[in-house]
Scaffold this motif. Structure first.
Motif, mmCIF file in Angstrom:
data_model
loop_
_atom_site.group_PDB
_atom_site.id
_atom_site.type_symbol
_atom_site.label_atom_id
_atom_site.label_comp_id
_atom_site.label_asym_id
_atom_site.label_seq_id
_atom_site.Cartn_x
_atom_site.Cartn_y
_atom_site.Cartn_z
ATOM 1 N N MET A 1 -44.447 32.856 -147.464
ATOM 2 C CA MET A 1 -44.329 31.449 -147.109
ATOM 3 C C MET A 1 -45.704 30.934 -146.674
ATOM 4 S SD MET A 1 -41.804 29.837 -144.286
ATOM 5 C CE MET A 1 -40.954 28.400 -144.807
ATOM 6 N N PRO A 2 -46.163 29.820 -147.215
ATOM 7 C CA PRO A 2 -47.492 29.294 -146.857
ATOM 8 C C PRO A 2 -47.516 28.754 -145.426
ATOM 9 C CG PRO A 2 -46.379 27.795 -148.371
ATOM 10 C CD PRO A 2 -45.502 29.009 -148.226
ATOM 11 N N THR A 3 -48.676 28.825 -144.825
ATOM 12 C CA THR A 3 -48.869 28.289 -143.477
ATOM 13 C C THR A 3 -48.936 26.772 -143.547
ATOM 14 O OG1 THR A 3 -50.109 30.249 -142.846
ATOM 15 C CG2 THR A 3 -50.411 28.300 -141.481
ATOM 16 N N THR A 4 -48.211 26.124 -142.668
ATOM 17 C CA THR A 4 -48.248 24.660 -142.603
ATOM 18 C C THR A 4 -48.637 24.232 -141.190
ATOM 19 O OG1 THR A 4 -45.892 24.472 -142.090
ATOM 20 C CG2 THR A 4 -46.511 24.347 -144.411
ATOM 21 N N VAL A 5 -49.283 23.095 -141.113
ATOM 22 C CA VAL A 5 -49.657 22.490 -139.829
ATOM 23 C C VAL A 5 -49.239 21.032 -139.857
ATOM 24 C CG1 VAL A 5 -51.610 24.046 -139.444
ATOM 25 C CG2 VAL A 5 -51.980 21.897 -140.636
ATOM 26 N N SER A 6 -49.134 20.438 -138.701
ATOM 27 C CA SER A 6 -48.814 19.012 -138.618
ATOM 28 C C SER A 6 -50.098 18.202 -138.651
ATOM 29 C CB SER A 6 -48.063 18.701 -137.320
ATOM 30 O OG SER A 6 -46.828 19.360 -137.303
ATOM 31 N N CYS A 7 -50.115 17.145 -139.438
ATOM 32 C CA CYS A 7 -51.261 16.238 -139.483
ATOM 33 C C CYS A 7 -51.456 15.666 -138.080
ATOM 34 C CB CYS A 7 -50.991 15.110 -140.481
ATOM 35 S SG CYS A 7 -52.244 13.806 -140.492
ATOM 36 N N PRO A 8 -52.674 15.759 -137.516
ATOM 37 C CA PRO A 8 -52.908 15.255 -136.160
ATOM 38 C C PRO A 8 -52.674 13.752 -136.008
ATOM 39 C CG PRO A 8 -54.762 16.597 -136.909
ATOM 40 C CD PRO A 8 -53.858 16.397 -138.082
ATOM 41 N N THR A 9 -52.731 13.009 -137.111
ATOM 42 C CA THR A 9 -52.586 11.559 -137.033
ATOM 43 C C THR A 9 -51.137 11.119 -137.172
ATOM 44 O OG1 THR A 9 -54.800 11.277 -137.917
ATOM 45 C CG2 THR A 9 -53.360 9.361 -138.016
ATOM 46 N N CYS A 10 -50.452 11.590 -138.235
ATOM 47 C CA CYS A 10 -49.105 11.089 -138.507
ATOM 48 C C CYS A 10 -48.001 12.126 -138.322
ATOM 49 C CB CYS A 10 -49.038 10.522 -139.921
ATOM 50 S SG CYS A 10 -49.079 11.780 -141.221
ATOM 51 N N GLY A 11 -48.366 13.403 -138.213
ATOM 52 C CA GLY A 11 -47.367 14.440 -137.995
ATOM 53 C C GLY A 11 -46.778 15.043 -139.255
#
Length: 73
Positions: A1-11
């Motif tokens: 499963m690829p690593t995902t992060v939340s966009c710091p601006t919009c989530g």
């Protein structure tokens, strides 16, 4: 499963890999919004707790050419 992060601006979730051009942002728009916040000083790094006048115990800063291998903290 690829690593995902939340966009710091919009989530929005962003896959963290070399194909994600604007990571950690989801788009150039979100990247520019964040840059604008830094430029107008809505974002800033606090200077609390940062020593600028040397160690608090009054000792001088270690010299840059110290020849010993004593770890400095």
């Amino acid at each position: 499963m690829p690593t995902t992060v939340s966009c710091p601006t919009c989530g929005k979730q962003v896959i963290w890999n070399s194909k994600s051009r604007w990571r950690p942002f989801c788009s150039e728009r979100c990247r520019l919004i964040d840059l604008g916040d830094w430029l107008d000083e809505s974002h800033r790094i606090s200077d609390s707790g940062i020593e600028t006048d040397g160690p608090s115990d009054g000792a001088p800063w270690p010299s840059a050419d110290a020849s010993d291998d004593t770890p400095r903290h």
